[in-house]
Design a protein around this motif. Structure first.
Motif, PDB file in Angstrom:
ATOM      1  N   ASP A  56       0.840  -1.190   0.000  1.00 53.38           N
ATOM      2  CA  ASP A  56       0.000   0.000   0.000  1.00 53.38           C
ATOM      3  C   ASP A  56       0.885   1.253   0.000  1.00 53.38           C
ATOM      4  OD1 ASP A  56      -1.467   2.254   1.354  1.00 53.38           O
ATOM      5  OD2 ASP A  56      -3.096   0.785   1.249  1.00 53.38           O
ATOM      6  N   ASP A  61       0.214   4.457   0.547  1.00 56.73           N
ATOM      7  CA  ASP A  61       0.037   5.331   1.705  1.00 56.73           C
ATOM      8  C   ASP A  61       0.719   4.744   2.943  1.00 56.73           C
ATOM      9  OD1 ASP A  61      -1.406   7.257   0.297  1.00 56.73           O
ATOM     10  OD2 ASP A  61      -3.340   6.325   0.770  1.00 56.73           O
ATOM     11  N   CYS A  62       0.627   3.430   3.125  1.00 53.81           N
ATOM     12  CA  CYS A  62       1.304   2.786   4.253  1.00 53.81           C
ATOM     13  C   CYS A  62       2.817   2.972   4.154  1.00 53.81           C
ATOM     14  CB  CYS A  62       0.970   1.293   4.309  1.00 53.81           C
ATOM     15  SG  CYS A  62      -0.711   0.928   4.878  1.00 53.81           S
ATOM     16  N   SER A  88      -9.081  10.474   7.628  1.00 61.82           N
ATOM     17  CA  SER A  88      -9.677   9.135   7.683  1.00 61.82           C
ATOM     18  C   SER A  88      -8.743   8.089   7.079  1.00 61.82           C
ATOM     19  CB  SER A  88     -11.033   9.115   6.977  1.00 61.82           C
ATOM     20  OG  SER A  88     -10.888   9.458   5.608  1.00 61.82           O
ATOM     21  N   THR A  89      -8.021   8.454   6.025  1.00 62.25           N
ATOM     22  CA  THR A  89      -7.088   7.529   5.395  1.00 62.25           C
ATOM     23  C   THR A  89      -5.913   7.236   6.320  1.00 62.25           C
ATOM     24  OG1 THR A  89      -7.728   8.238   3.187  1.00 62.25           O
ATOM     25  CG2 THR A  89      -5.601   7.125   3.377  1.00 62.25           C
ATOM     26  N   TYR A 132      -5.823   7.241   9.575  1.00 67.20           N
ATOM     27  CA  TYR A 132      -6.254   6.342  10.646  1.00 67.20           C
ATOM     28  C   TYR A 132      -6.465   4.913  10.129  1.00 67.20           C
ATOM     29  CZ  TYR A 132      -6.532   9.982  14.152  1.00 67.20           C
ATOM     30  OH  TYR A 132      -6.213  10.972  15.042  1.00 67.20           O
ATOM     31  N   ARG A 133      -7.037   4.764   8.936  1.00 66.06           N
ATOM     32  CA  ARG A 133      -7.212   3.416   8.356  1.00 66.06           C
ATOM     33  C   ARG A 133      -5.861   2.757   8.113  1.00 66.06           C
ATOM     34  NH1 ARG A 133     -10.568   5.611   4.677  1.00 66.06           N
ATOM     35  NH2 ARG A 133      -9.135   5.125   2.997  1.00 66.06           N
ATOM     36  N   LYS A 134      -4.915   3.522   7.572  1.00 61.99           N
ATOM     37  CA  LYS A 134      -3.592   2.969   7.254  1.00 61.99           C
ATOM     38  C   LYS A 134      -2.816   2.662   8.528  1.00 61.99           C
ATOM     39  CE  LYS A 134      -4.633   3.446   2.992  1.00 61.99           C
ATOM     40  NZ  LYS A 134      -4.882   2.365   2.074  1.00 61.99           N
ATOM     41  N   ASP A 184      -4.167   1.717  11.337  1.00 59.72           N
ATOM     42  CA  ASP A 184      -4.761   0.461  11.810  1.00 59.72           C
ATOM     43  C   ASP A 184      -4.159  -0.727  11.067  1.00 59.72           C
ATOM     44  OD1 ASP A 184      -6.395   1.697  13.669  1.00 59.72           O
ATOM     45  OD2 ASP A 184      -8.188   1.643  12.405  1.00 59.72           O
ATOM     46  N   ARG A 185      -4.022  -0.590   9.766  1.00 62.42           N
ATOM     47  CA  ARG A 185      -3.446  -1.665   8.942  1.00 62.42           C
ATOM     48  C   ARG A 185      -1.993  -1.934   9.346  1.00 62.42           C
ATOM     49  NH1 ARG A 185      -3.988  -1.904   2.486  1.00 62.42           N
ATOM     50  NH2 ARG A 185      -5.709  -3.242   3.042  1.00 62.42           N
TER      51      ARG A 185
END
Length: 125
Positions: free
Chosen positions: A23, A25-26, A51-52, A54-56, A58-59
Motif C-alpha cells: 500500500d 500510503d502505508c 480518515s485515510t 487512521y485506516r492505514k 490500523d493496517r
C-alpha cells in the motif's frame, strides 16, 4: 477482500504484512515514522486525509509494522504516538510449503518497555 488466515503464532500473517507493504500510503507513513509522530503530524507530513491516515495506521499496527504508544498529555488526557517498529522484514518459505514472516525489531530499553505496558493498560480501561 478475503480475510487472511490466522498466523501460527502471535505475529501477523504474511498476507497482512505484504498487503500493508504493498500500500503506497502505508509506505509513505512508514517513511515518516522513524521517530514517534501523532496522527495529526502524519496527516500534514504525508499529505493524506485524516480518515485515510487512521485506516492505514490500523493496517500497519495489525501488521506489527508500527507501534502505537499512548503518552500523558501535560494539558490533560492522552496523546497517541505512532513509530515504525521494525528494522527488517523477511518473508520465507517453510518446510511445509507455507509462507512465514519474521519481523526484526529494534531493541527497547526498560523505559520503552514500561511505556508499552502502560499504553496497553490504558486500552483496557
Amino acid at each position: 477482500m478475503v480475510p487472511a488466515p490466522a498466523p501460527s503464532d502471535d505475529g501477523p500473517s504474511p498476507e497482512v504484512v505484504l498487503e500493508a507493504l504493498d500500500d503506497e500510503d502505508c509506505r509513505t507513513i512508514l517513511q515518516h515514522t522513524a521517530e514517534p509522530m501523532t496522527a495529526t503530524d502524519l496527516i500534514d507530513a504525508c499529505d493524506i486525509s485524516q480518515s485515510t491516515v487512521y485506516r492505514k495506521l490500523d493496517r500497519l499496527c495489525a501488521a506489527s509494522l508500527v507501534r502505537e504508544q499512548d503518552r500523558i498529555n501535560p494539558n490533560g488526557g492522552r496523546v497517541t504516538l505512532y513509530e515504525r517498529d521494525f528494522e527488517d522484514v523477511t518473508i520465507s518459505m517453510e518446510s511445509d510449503d507455507t509462507f512465514a514472516v519474521t519481523i526484526d525489531r529494534p531493541p527497547r530499553n526498560a523505559g520503552e518497555r514500561l511505556a508499552d505496558i502502560w499504553s496497553k493498560m490504558g486500552d483496557e480501561l
